[in-house]
Scaffold this motif. Sequence first.
Motif, PDB file in Angstrom:
ATOM      1  N   TYR A 272       9.858   7.469  -0.007  1.00 25.11           N
ATOM      2  CA  TYR A 272       9.905   6.737  -1.268  1.00 25.11           C
ATOM      3  C   TYR A 272       9.365   5.322  -1.095  1.00 25.11           C
ATOM      4  O   TYR A 272       8.533   4.858  -1.874  1.00 25.11           O
ATOM      5  CB  TYR A 272      11.343   6.711  -1.791  1.00 25.11           C
ATOM      6  N   VAL A 273       9.841   4.648  -0.062  1.00 24.59           N
ATOM      7  CA  VAL A 273       9.433   3.254   0.179  1.00 24.59           C
ATOM      8  C   VAL A 273       7.931   3.180   0.470  1.00 24.59           C
ATOM      9  O   VAL A 273       7.235   2.278  -0.016  1.00 24.59           O
ATOM     10  CB  VAL A 273      10.265   2.633   1.321  1.00 24.59           C
ATOM     11  N   LEU A 274       7.412   4.115   1.229  1.00 18.47           N
ATOM     12  CA  LEU A 274       5.984   4.109   1.551  1.00 18.47           C
ATOM     13  C   LEU A 274       5.112   4.373   0.330  1.00 18.47           C
ATOM     14  O   LEU A 274       3.962   3.920   0.260  1.00 18.47           O
ATOM     15  CB  LEU A 274       5.688   5.130   2.649  1.00 18.47           C
ATOM     16  N   GLU A 275       5.633   5.096  -0.657  1.00 20.29           N
ATOM     17  CA  GLU A 275       4.844   5.442  -1.837  1.00 20.29           C
ATOM     18  C   GLU A 275       4.852   4.366  -2.927  1.00 20.29           C
ATOM     19  O   GLU A 275       4.025   4.385  -3.824  1.00 20.29           O
ATOM     20  CB  GLU A 275       5.365   6.757  -2.441  1.00 20.29           C
ATOM     21  N   GLN A 276       5.782   3.431  -2.871  1.00 23.38           N
ATOM     22  CA  GLN A 276       5.912   2.432  -3.933  1.00 23.38           C
ATOM     23  C   GLN A 276       4.852   1.338  -3.789  1.00 23.38           C
ATOM     24  O   GLN A 276       4.503   0.943  -2.694  1.00 23.38           O
ATOM     25  CB  GLN A 276       7.307   1.804  -3.912  1.00 23.38           C
ATOM     26  N   GLN A 277       4.382   0.875  -4.950  1.00 20.03           N
ATOM     27  CA  GLN A 277       3.378  -0.185  -4.979  1.00 20.03           C
ATOM     28  C   GLN A 277       4.039  -1.468  -5.490  1.00 20.03           C
ATOM     29  O   GLN A 277       4.239  -1.629  -6.692  1.00 20.03           O
ATOM     30  CB  GLN A 277       2.218   0.216  -5.896  1.00 20.03           C
ATOM     31  N   VAL A 278       4.415  -2.333  -4.566  1.00 17.25           N
ATOM     32  CA  VAL A 278       4.984  -3.631  -4.937  1.00 17.25           C
ATOM     33  C   VAL A 278       4.223  -4.706  -4.164  1.00 17.25           C
ATOM     34  O   VAL A 278       3.738  -4.461  -3.060  1.00 17.25           O
ATOM     35  CB  VAL A 278       6.511  -3.725  -4.636  1.00 17.25           C
ATOM     36  N   PRO A 279       4.097  -5.887  -4.746  1.00 18.88           N
ATOM     37  CA  PRO A 279       3.354  -6.942  -4.041  1.00 18.88           C
ATOM     38  C   PRO A 279       4.101  -7.429  -2.800  1.00 18.88           C
ATOM     39  O   PRO A 279       5.329  -7.431  -2.754  1.00 18.88           O
ATOM     40  CB  PRO A 279       3.243  -8.054  -5.083  1.00 18.88           C
ATOM     41  N   SER A 280       3.338  -7.835  -1.819  1.00 16.82           N
ATOM     42  CA  SER A 280       3.905  -8.397  -0.592  1.00 16.82           C
ATOM     43  C   SER A 280       4.327  -9.839  -0.834  1.00 16.82           C
ATOM     44  O   SER A 280       3.658 -10.581  -1.547  1.00 16.82           O
ATOM     45  CB  SER A 280       2.878  -8.333   0.536  1.00 16.82           C
ATOM     46  N   VAL A 281       5.440 -10.214  -0.222  1.00 22.34           N
ATOM     47  CA  VAL A 281       5.954 -11.570  -0.317  1.00 22.34           C
ATOM     48  C   VAL A 281       5.656 -12.281   0.997  1.00 22.34           C
ATOM     49  O   VAL A 281       5.932 -11.742   2.077  1.00 22.34           O
ATOM     50  CB  VAL A 281       7.479 -11.554  -0.569  1.00 22.34           C
ATOM     51  N   ALA A 282       5.086 -13.473   0.914  1.00 24.25           N
ATOM     52  CA  ALA A 282       4.848 -14.263   2.125  1.00 24.25           C
ATOM     53  C   ALA A 282       6.162 -14.899   2.557  1.00 24.25           C
ATOM     54  O   ALA A 282       6.890 -15.467   1.754  1.00 24.25           O
ATOM     55  CB  ALA A 282       3.804 -15.338   1.862  1.00 24.25           C
TER      56      ALA A 282
END
Length: 108
Positions: free
Chosen positions: A48-58
Amino acid sequence: MRNTLILATTALLTLSASAYAQSTVIVEETDPVMTESTVVVPGEVRTYVLEQQVPSVAYEGDVLIGKVIPDTVEVHPVDGYGDYAYTVVNERRVIVNPQTRTVVQVLE
């Protein structure tokens, strides 16, 4: 003769006590460090986590297992698994405990 026997017995007991004291094991306690094997994350959660598209946080700190993710980093719930949440930090997907915000696993 009797004094010699008493002296020999005393010497033997003293040596035995010294030998016993020298066999004492000292164990130093260290801080526990969580590893990936400490928490077994279900395969469905990883997928599930690998399939989700969320922006990366620096984030400038280290993202390591056992570390707490700061409140400034948004975590997302894993549908159907209330014990897990995730985020993406510095382009790395991270599974966290949603109650404590502690990193459970870093997916590479």
